[in-house]
Design a protein around this motif. Sequence first.
Motif, PDB file in Angstrom:
ATOM      1  N   THR A 232       1.360  -3.084   8.621  1.00 21.61           N
ATOM      2  CA  THR A 232       0.282  -2.341   7.964  1.00 21.61           C
ATOM      3  C   THR A 232       0.765  -1.028   7.373  1.00 21.61           C
ATOM      4  O   THR A 232       0.248  -0.587   6.334  1.00 21.61           O
ATOM      5  CB  THR A 232      -0.880  -2.087   8.938  1.00 21.61           C
ATOM      6  OG1 THR A 232      -0.400  -1.375  10.088  1.00 21.61           O
ATOM      7  CG2 THR A 232      -1.492  -3.403   9.394  1.00 21.61           C
ATOM      8  N   GLY A 236      -0.047  -2.027   3.919  1.00 20.06           N
ATOM      9  CA  GLY A 236      -1.479  -1.745   3.960  1.00 20.06           C
ATOM     10  C   GLY A 236      -2.198  -2.661   4.934  1.00 20.06           C
ATOM     11  O   GLY A 236      -1.650  -3.655   5.407  1.00 20.06           O
ATOM     12  N   ASN A 237      -3.417  -2.310   5.257  1.00 20.80           N
ATOM     13  CA  ASN A 237      -4.208  -3.137   6.163  1.00 20.80           C
ATOM     14  C   ASN A 237      -4.751  -4.354   5.425  1.00 20.80           C
ATOM     15  O   ASN A 237      -5.309  -4.221   4.322  1.00 20.80           O
ATOM     16  CB  ASN A 237      -5.378  -2.333   6.728  1.00 20.80           C
ATOM     17  CG  ASN A 237      -4.924  -1.319   7.761  1.00 20.80           C
ATOM     18  OD1 ASN A 237      -4.328  -1.674   8.766  1.00 20.80           O
ATOM     19  ND2 ASN A 237      -5.211  -0.048   7.509  1.00 20.80           N
ATOM     20  N   TYR A 289      -2.729  -8.835   2.129  1.00 14.02           N
ATOM     21  CA  TYR A 289      -2.165  -7.482   2.158  1.00 14.02           C
ATOM     22  C   TYR A 289      -2.272  -6.839   0.772  1.00 14.02           C
ATOM     23  O   TYR A 289      -1.857  -7.439  -0.231  1.00 14.02           O
ATOM     24  CB  TYR A 289      -0.706  -7.518   2.600  1.00 14.02           C
ATOM     25  CG  TYR A 289      -0.519  -7.687   4.085  1.00 14.02           C
ATOM     26  CD1 TYR A 289      -0.459  -6.588   4.930  1.00 14.02           C
ATOM     27  CD2 TYR A 289      -0.402  -8.958   4.659  1.00 14.02           C
ATOM     28  CE1 TYR A 289      -0.291  -6.735   6.303  1.00 14.02           C
ATOM     29  CE2 TYR A 289      -0.229  -9.116   6.025  1.00 14.02           C
ATOM     30  CZ  TYR A 289      -0.182  -7.993   6.834  1.00 14.02           C
ATOM     31  OH  TYR A 289      -0.010  -8.158   8.181  1.00 14.02           O
TER      32      TYR A 289
END
Length: 561
Positions: A232, A236-237, A289
């Motif tokens: 993450t 990114g989350n 993602y």
Amino acid sequence: MFCYQCEETLNGTGCTKNGVCGKKEDVADLQDDLLYVLKSIAFYNSKARANKLNEAKTDEFILDGLFATVTNTNFCKADIQSMIDEGFDIKDGIKKKLLSAKVIDEGSSSSFPRWIKEKLLGAGPKAGEPLPLVAKVTAESLTSINTGIFATENEDIRSLRELLTYGLKGMAAYAHHARVLGYTDDAISTFTEKALLATMDDDLGVAELVPLVLECGSMGVTTMALLDKANTSTYGNPEPTAVNIGVRNNPGILISGHDLRDLEQLLQQTQGTGVDVYTHGEMLPANSYPAFKKYDNFVGNYGGSWWKQKEEFEKFNGPILMTTNCIVPPKDSYLDRIYTTGVVGFDGVKHITANKDGTKDFSAIISQAKQCKPPVQLEEGTIMGGFAHVSALSVADKIVAAVKAGQIKKFLVMAGCDGRHKERDYYTEFAKALPKDTVILTAGCAKYRYNKLDLGDIGGIPRVIDAGQCNDCYSLVVIAQKLAEAFGLKDINDLPVSYNIAWYEQKAVLVLLALLSLGVKNIMLGPTLPAFVSPNVLNVLVDNFNIRPNSTVEEDMNVLV
């Protein structure tokens, strides 16, 4: 050869000639030897670590060596032999460093435990006598040493040692992925060495090994959390995403496995080439993602679970990149267009190695892709993914409200692995039979048994909440813990959550141990119980955690829902 580390082991007992997975007898024996060498390295490196003489490259080698022995990872005899040879070089290098620093004394056996002398160094002399074999255990001498599973005669001790070993293998896989992205934790390697040596220590009985197995589960939580942070922080989350499962009319490259860094490099190198990129199997969650969505040639997911690859790889038409475990012996029809990388290996398959800085050159794959036809379309539409803990918890209030209003009566954790055997249709039928006021929480390739069913939603909440890859079972734990807080519960076992877990290989073993270490009880496990769990060890798990095997959809529905 004797191997029973996966769910599909022959007759539910053990593979004794060739593995059901396709692993040959000589490769299986070499993998046993490699594990023995890793234990030898662990002994010396634990001393080096205690004296601040250890090196990161040794930690990396131990973890990658364990990962290479995970089911469906490396079938190549030359690769395993090369790792054994390198392992002895590493062990000898550490030993020389310890001798130079006077941490050990080659002329005396007094600093070595009895079991080290007997098992790693040969039959040990009495304390104070010379220890000539300390420098003479070599790759060539392994043939005279029993490195197999049955070197441990006691069934229960053997069961716990193997359970610990398989947990370590799963942990090593996840630690490998985190390290590729620059995230490490010394505690993981410290515990790995401790646990490897424990599998050789005859002074440890059931009473000592059971807590160590649970400690492996606890360290598994730490490792999965580290990988979650690595993924993450880098990409990114994950966010809720409708993933395309159709195809376009361009040549394509199919990437399978779990390694997001390999996917990133492949996407970077295919930009502007006219070649599309598709995910397969456990790489499906990569579509959620944010960092990967900017690539306009990232099309979506092709096909289903790992065990369908012979049919699906053949129809894809373009090259395939296997980044981690889940490769099965390829058919001749696509042997010339499948590539391996990382710890994966198979005889006759082209391998792409990493440069010293970790970068990889995928130009050969891209060049071949340009000469191939577009993929044959298998299906069309989309499937939802991207519900890792951040996304799921962003609507926690909505979920809690739905539970309190009686709209959601139960959550079913149906995570883990898929497999090729017919009895796994059970999970599809179980999902279909669930009442419409239940929600499935999933992660891993087990999802392919039901993620394309039209199960609908509950007030906008999907009835299949897919957290991602098998390592993203960590997200399911976080979700459960946060929901327990939201409901004011101190024990996650008091949540309206049931567990119907499917397993196949060693990463799933680690996930199970992780759940047990967190105190999760009443887990239903299938489609069969592990062959390496002895009756007495099973009784311990039943008595302490109420683990039970699945049976029929109807019977299990009455228990879980």
